[in-house]
Design a protein around this motif. Structure first.
Motif, PDB file in Angstrom:
ATOM      1  N   SER A  64      53.485  25.945  47.842  1.00  0.00           N
ATOM      2  CA  SER A  64      52.678  24.928  48.520  1.00  0.00           C
ATOM      3  C   SER A  64      53.186  23.525  48.190  1.00  0.00           C
ATOM      4  O   SER A  64      53.246  22.655  49.070  1.00  0.00           O
ATOM      5  CB  SER A  64      51.201  25.059  48.147  1.00  0.00           C
ATOM      6  OG  SER A  64      50.981  24.737  46.791  1.00  0.00           O
ATOM      7  N   ALA A  65      53.579  23.297  46.936  1.00  0.00           N
ATOM      8  CA  ALA A  65      54.134  21.993  46.566  1.00  0.00           C
ATOM      9  C   ALA A  65      55.452  21.745  47.295  1.00  0.00           C
ATOM     10  O   ALA A  65      55.705  20.634  47.778  1.00  0.00           O
ATOM     11  CB  ALA A  65      54.347  21.925  45.055  1.00  0.00           C
ATOM     12  N   ILE A  67      56.419  22.939  50.198  1.00  0.00           N
ATOM     13  CA  ILE A  67      56.163  22.669  51.618  1.00  0.00           C
ATOM     14  C   ILE A  67      55.666  21.243  51.810  1.00  0.00           C
ATOM     15  O   ILE A  67      56.150  20.521  52.692  1.00  0.00           O
ATOM     16  CB  ILE A  67      55.162  23.696  52.187  1.00  0.00           C
ATOM     17  CG1 ILE A  67      55.815  25.078  52.277  1.00  0.00           C
ATOM     18  CG2 ILE A  67      54.642  23.264  53.553  1.00  0.00           C
ATOM     19  CD1 ILE A  67      54.849  26.198  52.587  1.00  0.00           C
ATOM     20  N   VAL A  68      54.723  20.812  50.987  1.00  0.00           N
ATOM     21  CA  VAL A  68      54.153  19.469  51.133  1.00  0.00           C
ATOM     22  C   VAL A  68      55.192  18.397  50.813  1.00  0.00           C
ATOM     23  O   VAL A  68      55.362  17.433  51.567  1.00  0.00           O
ATOM     24  CB  VAL A  68      52.909  19.311  50.241  1.00  0.00           C
ATOM     25  CG1 VAL A  68      52.454  17.865  50.178  1.00  0.00           C
ATOM     26  CG2 VAL A  68      51.781  20.198  50.737  1.00  0.00           C
ATOM     27  N   ILE A  69      55.905  18.555  49.701  1.00  0.00           N
ATOM     28  CA  ILE A  69      56.886  17.544  49.293  1.00  0.00           C
ATOM     29  C   ILE A  69      58.046  17.478  50.281  1.00  0.00           C
ATOM     30  O   ILE A  69      58.466  16.379  50.692  1.00  0.00           O
ATOM     31  CB  ILE A  69      57.378  17.824  47.857  1.00  0.00           C
ATOM     32  CG1 ILE A  69      56.232  17.573  46.871  1.00  0.00           C
ATOM     33  CG2 ILE A  69      58.592  16.969  47.512  1.00  0.00           C
ATOM     34  CD1 ILE A  69      56.503  18.076  45.468  1.00  0.00           C
ATOM     35  N   ASN A  70      58.573  18.618  50.684  1.00  0.00           N
ATOM     36  CA  ASN A  70      59.679  18.633  51.645  1.00  0.00           C
ATOM     37  C   ASN A  70      59.265  18.026  52.983  1.00  0.00           C
ATOM     38  O   ASN A  70      60.034  17.318  53.616  1.00  0.00           O
ATOM     39  CB  ASN A  70      60.204  20.051  51.851  1.00  0.00           C
ATOM     40  CG  ASN A  70      60.876  20.601  50.621  1.00  0.00           C
ATOM     41  OD1 ASN A  70      61.177  19.881  49.673  1.00  0.00           O
ATOM     42  ND2 ASN A  70      61.106  21.902  50.612  1.00  0.00           N
ATOM     43  N   SER A  71      58.049  18.303  53.395  1.00  0.00           N
ATOM     44  CA  SER A  71      57.553  17.760  54.660  1.00  0.00           C
ATOM     45  C   SER A  71      57.349  16.252  54.565  1.00  0.00           C
ATOM     46  O   SER A  71      57.701  15.503  55.483  1.00  0.00           O
ATOM     47  CB  SER A  71      56.249  18.453  55.040  1.00  0.00           C
ATOM     48  OG  SER A  71      55.723  17.910  56.218  1.00  0.00           O
ATOM     49  N   ALA A  72      56.786  15.801  53.464  1.00  0.00           N
ATOM     50  CA  ALA A  72      56.519  14.368  53.303  1.00  0.00           C
ATOM     51  C   ALA A  72      57.806  13.553  53.213  1.00  0.00           C
ATOM     52  O   ALA A  72      57.890  12.448  53.752  1.00  0.00           O
ATOM     53  CB  ALA A  72      55.663  14.128  52.062  1.00  0.00           C
ATOM     54  N   LYS A  74      60.749  14.618  54.314  1.00  0.00           N
ATOM     55  CA  LYS A  74      61.618  14.995  55.438  1.00  0.00           C
ATOM     56  C   LYS A  74      63.012  15.435  54.996  1.00  0.00           C
ATOM     57  O   LYS A  74      64.004  15.175  55.663  1.00  0.00           O
ATOM     58  CB  LYS A  74      61.693  13.873  56.468  1.00  0.00           C
ATOM     59  CG  LYS A  74      60.365  13.595  57.137  1.00  0.00           C
ATOM     60  CD  LYS A  74      60.492  12.491  58.156  1.00  0.00           C
ATOM     61  CE  LYS A  74      59.221  12.208  58.880  1.00  0.00           C
ATOM     62  NZ  LYS A  74      58.007  12.075  58.143  1.00  0.00           N
TER      63      LYS A  74
END
Length: 87
Positions: A64-65, A67-72, A74
Protein backbone atom coordinates in the motif's frame (compact mmCIF):
# COMPACT_ATOMS: atom_id res chain seq x y z
CA UNK A 1 -11.25 -18.73 2.81
CA UNK A 2 -7.93 -20.53 2.57
CA UNK A 3 -8.79 -21.94 -0.86
CA UNK A 4 -10.11 -18.61 -2.13
CA UNK A 5 -6.92 -16.80 -1.07
CA UNK A 6 -4.83 -19.57 -2.62
CA UNK A 7 -6.42 -19.51 -6.07
CA UNK A 8 -6.39 -15.71 -6.05
CA UNK A 9 -2.65 -15.96 -5.28
CA UNK A 10 -2.17 -18.28 -8.25
CA UNK A 11 -4.04 -15.81 -10.46
CA UNK A 12 -1.97 -12.91 -9.10
CA UNK A 13 1.25 -14.66 -10.19
CA UNK A 14 0.42 -13.46 -13.70
CA UNK A 15 0.24 -9.82 -12.65
CA UNK A 16 2.15 -8.85 -9.52
CA UNK A 17 4.43 -10.89 -7.26
CA UNK A 18 3.80 -8.74 -4.18
CA UNK A 19 0.05 -9.32 -4.35
CA UNK A 20 0.69 -13.04 -4.90
CA UNK A 21 2.91 -13.20 -1.80
CA UNK A 22 0.24 -11.44 0.27
CA UNK A 23 -2.42 -13.88 -0.89
CA UNK A 24 -0.27 -16.98 -0.31
CA UNK A 25 0.63 -15.77 3.18
CA UNK A 26 -3.04 -15.06 3.84
CA UNK A 27 -3.89 -18.57 2.67
CA UNK A 28 -1.33 -19.99 5.11
CA UNK A 29 -2.79 -17.83 7.88
CA UNK A 30 -6.33 -19.06 7.21
CA UNK A 31 -5.20 -22.68 6.96
CA UNK A 32 -3.24 -22.68 10.22
CA UNK A 33 -5.84 -20.72 12.17
CA UNK A 34 -8.70 -22.84 10.82
CA UNK A 35 -7.07 -26.16 11.66
CA UNK A 36 -5.84 -24.75 14.98
CA UNK A 37 -9.39 -23.77 15.95
CA UNK A 38 -10.68 -27.22 15.01
CA UNK A 39 -8.01 -28.86 17.18
CA UNK A 40 -8.91 -26.56 20.06
CA UNK A 41 -6.93 -25.05 22.88
CA UNK A 42 -3.52 -23.49 22.47
CA UNK A 43 -1.51 -25.25 19.79
CA UNK A 44 1.41 -24.55 17.52
CA UNK A 45 -0.79 -24.02 14.45
CA UNK A 46 -2.49 -21.05 16.11
CA UNK A 47 0.92 -19.49 16.72
CA UNK A 48 2.06 -20.14 13.15
CA UNK A 49 -1.20 -18.64 11.86
CA UNK A 50 -0.78 -15.60 14.09
CA UNK A 51 2.77 -14.95 12.96
CA UNK A 52 1.84 -15.57 9.31
CA UNK A 53 -0.94 -13.00 9.73
CA UNK A 54 1.53 -10.45 11.10
CA UNK A 55 3.94 -11.03 8.19
CA UNK A 56 0.99 -10.71 5.80
CA UNK A 57 0.08 -7.34 7.28
CA UNK A 58 3.67 -6.06 6.95
CA UNK A 59 3.84 -7.07 3.28
CA UNK A 60 0.39 -5.56 2.65
CA UNK A 61 1.49 -2.34 4.35
CA UNK A 62 4.58 -2.25 2.10
CA UNK A 63 2.44 -2.73 -1.01
CA UNK A 64 0.00 0.00 0.00
CA UNK A 65 2.88 2.39 0.75
CA UNK A 66 4.51 1.55 -2.59
CA UNK A 67 1.30 2.21 -4.50
CA UNK A 68 0.66 5.54 -2.76
CA UNK A 69 4.26 6.79 -2.92
CA UNK A 70 4.82 5.71 -6.53
CA UNK A 71 1.53 7.30 -7.57
CA UNK A 72 2.21 10.55 -5.74
CA UNK A 73 5.74 10.91 -7.13
CA UNK A 74 4.77 9.58 -10.58
CA UNK A 75 7.80 7.28 -10.63
CA UNK A 76 8.82 3.92 -9.18
CA UNK A 77 10.38 4.62 -5.78
CA UNK A 78 9.34 1.37 -4.09
CA UNK A 79 9.17 -1.67 -6.39
CA UNK A 80 5.96 -3.70 -6.57
CA UNK A 81 7.56 -6.49 -8.64
CA UNK A 82 5.22 -6.66 -11.63
CA UNK A 83 5.44 -9.77 -13.79
CA UNK A 84 6.62 -9.18 -17.35
CA UNK A 85 3.98 -10.33 -19.81
CA UNK A 86 5.19 -12.73 -22.52
CA UNK A 87 4.00 -11.76 -25.97
Amino acid sequence: FCLIAFYLGVAALGENLTVAVILFLLSLTYLCDGIGVMIGGQNVLMYIGGYAGMVTSVVAFYLSAAIVINSALKRAVLPVFPVAQAR
